[in-house]
Enzyme design. Structure first.
Site, PDB file in Angstrom:
ATOM      1  NE  ARG A   1      52.956 -23.122  71.030  1.00  0.00           N
ATOM      2  CZ  ARG A   1      53.057 -22.350  69.989  1.00  0.00           C
ATOM      3  NH1 ARG A   1      53.585 -21.139  70.068  1.00  0.00           N
ATOM      4  NH2 ARG A   1      52.618 -22.739  68.819  1.00  0.00           N
TER       5      ARG A   1
ATOM      6  CG  ASN B   1      55.246 -17.019  69.784  1.00  0.00           C
ATOM      7  OD1 ASN B   1      56.036 -17.827  70.265  1.00  0.00           O
ATOM      8  ND2 ASN B   1      54.434 -17.327  68.787  1.00  0.00           N
TER       9      ASN B   1
ATOM     10  CG  HIS C   1      57.032 -13.830  61.363  1.00  0.00           C
ATOM     11  ND1 HIS C   1      56.651 -15.087  61.736  1.00  0.00           N
ATOM     12  CD2 HIS C   1      56.275 -13.514  60.285  1.00  0.00           C
ATOM     13  CE1 HIS C   1      55.693 -15.518  60.934  1.00  0.00           C
ATOM     14  NE2 HIS C   1      55.441 -14.573  60.045  1.00  0.00           N
TER      15      HIS C   1
ATOM     16  CG  ASP D   1      58.315 -21.925  63.092  1.00  0.00           C
ATOM     17  OD1 ASP D   1      58.157 -21.594  64.284  1.00  0.00           O
ATOM     18  OD2 ASP D   1      57.646 -21.441  62.164  1.00  0.00           O
TER      19      ASP D   1
ATOM     20  CB  ALA E   1      49.781 -20.479  61.789  1.00  0.00           C
TER      21      ALA E   1
HETATM   22  O1  DOR Z   1      53.267 -21.441  62.061  1.00  0.00           O
HETATM   23  C1  DOR Z   1      53.692 -20.711  62.935  1.00  0.00           C
HETATM   24  N1  DOR Z   1      53.437 -20.948  64.230  1.00  0.00           N
HETATM   25  N2  DOR Z   1      54.393 -19.635  62.589  1.00  0.00           N
HETATM   26  C2  DOR Z   1      54.773 -18.724  63.480  1.00  0.00           C
HETATM   27  O2  DOR Z   1      55.397 -17.775  63.095  1.00  0.00           O
HETATM   28  C3  DOR Z   1      54.355 -18.839  64.888  1.00  0.00           C
HETATM   29  C4  DOR Z   1      54.100 -20.214  65.257  1.00  0.00           C
HETATM   30  C5  DOR Z   1      53.359 -20.345  66.564  1.00  0.00           C
HETATM   31  O3  DOR Z   1      53.758 -19.713  67.536  1.00  0.00           O
HETATM   32  O4  DOR Z   1      52.401 -21.128  66.616  1.00  0.00           O
HETATM   33 ZN    ZN Z   2      58.183 -19.602  64.905  1.00  0.00          ZN
END
Ligand code: DOR
Ligand code: ZN
Length: 352
Positions: A19, A43, A138, A249, A265
């Site tokens: 982040r 991301n 992904h 992850d 998620a």
């Molecule tokens: O659970 C997930 N969280 N899967 C992902 O592919 C992205 C990630 C997120 O950036 O929070």
């Molecule tokens: Zn990820």
């Protein structure tokens, strides 16, 4: 005789979300204390799309690494339909960019700028194949008609397999593989394809999320599957097969974003990953292959040297009390709570 103490090369995390801003500051030390390097996902909002974005993000990450920790962030670019192949090539040749990440648009957190029409990124993929820059995928389709538990298997059939035929020299990582189908597909390849496996997918199946109440802190994408798939992931991870390596992850979201009607998620596992993974390997009688999964197979795929530094892991008689959450200026973040006893812990003094 049971083993209570092992020494392994310092691990790397081949798939990590750090982040930005206050959360970056709070979570980075939980990775840098245990891991020498990490592939950092791009991301953010807005995403890390250019080499310039990645250079600036790298500086912000380094500023969050505490004094005394040795940690190298390995930067990735977020592939969009307007990514410039020349920028990717320049980033790779300067050594700043280690890989490029393909998110199908809408597949997961902050993936709105991802790829809708794969043909639009063929020129970038061709260039990556030429310069031998890995593509991280992904691996889930986003079609509404496809059941969420089938999205990985359908992605392999519809997107990944055709892509590998079109770009046979492109090295690809199927990120956070969650199914026996994915494991079998990786095993059937004759080279150039690998997969990361997360901490949590080795430990939970979909019952953890849904049985006896809905538990948002076990919700991630790809969503955990049925037990037979978890068993396949454990078999692949503990087999020593060099095509499988650890990518946590670890994906922190503040509790307010998880504990809500439409929660994000992501599972934040960095603070507990090493103990959890060691426990999984111990439970499978495979502690002798732990180092391959955490510290050797990843560098071999990325053609980087394995870390020389070593860490010791100790097995305690009583289960370890794990941290429940961390605090950040943006709010609390719940830490992955493995529904199994964890007896393993990094020896505190040895690693920093
Ligand atoms: O659970 C997930 N969280 N899967 C992902 O592919 C992205 C990630 C997120 O950036 O929070
Ligand atoms: Zn990820």
């Amino acid at each position: 005789m049971s083993i209570n103490d092992i020494s392994i090369r310092r691990p790397d995390d081949w798939h990590l979300h750090l982040r930005d801003g206050d959360v970056l500051a709070a979570v980075t030390p939980h990775t840098s204390v245990d891991f020498a390097r990490a592939i950092v996902m791009p991301n953010l909002v807005p995403p890390v799309v250019t080499t310039g974005d990645a250079a600036a993000y790298r500086e912000r990450i380094l500023a969050a690494v505490p004094d005394g920790h040795r940690f190298e962030p390995l930067m990735t670019l977020y592939l969009t339909e307007t990514t410039d192949p020349n920028d990717v090539a320049a980033g790779a040749s300067s050594g700043l960019i280690t890989a490029v990440k393909l998110y199908p648009a809408g597949a997961t957190t902050n993936s709105a700028s991802g790829v809708r029409d794969i043909k639009k990124v063929y020129a970038v993929l061709a260039r990556m194949e030429e310069i031998d820059l890995p593509l991280l995928v992904h691996g889930e389709v986003t079609d509404e008609e496809i059941d969420i538990f089938d999205r990985e298997a359908v992605f392999i059939e519809r997107v990944l397999d055709p892509l590998r035929r079109r770009f046979p020299g492109l090295r690809i990582v199927l990120e956070h593989v969650t199914t026996a189908d994915g494991v079998d597909y990786v095993k059937s390849s004759s080279g150039g394809l690998a997969a990361t496996i997360t901490t949590h997918h080795l430990i939970i199946n979909r019952n953890a999320i849904l049985a006896g109440g809905i538990r948002p802190h076990y919700y991630c994408l790809p969503v955990a599957k049925r037990e037979s798939h978890r068993a396949a992931l454990c078999e692949a991870a503990t087999s020593g097969d060099s095509r499988f390596f650890l990518g946590t992850d670890s994906a922190p979201h503040v509790d307010a974003a998880k504990e809500t009607a439409c929660g994000c998620a992501g599972i934040f596992s960095s603070p507990v990953t090493l103990g959890c993974v060691a426990q999984v390997f111990d439970n499978h009688g495979a502690l002798d292959r732990l180092e391959a999964f955490t510290s050797l197979n990843g560098p071999a795929f990325y053609r980087l040297p394995a870390n020389e530094e070593r860490i010791r892991l100790i097995k305690h008689d009583a289960p370890i009390e794990l941290p429940a959450s961390i605090t950040t200026a943006d709010g609390g973040i719940t830490v992955f709570d493995p529904p199994i006893d964890i007896h393993w812990q990094r020896e505190q003094a040895a690693s920093t």
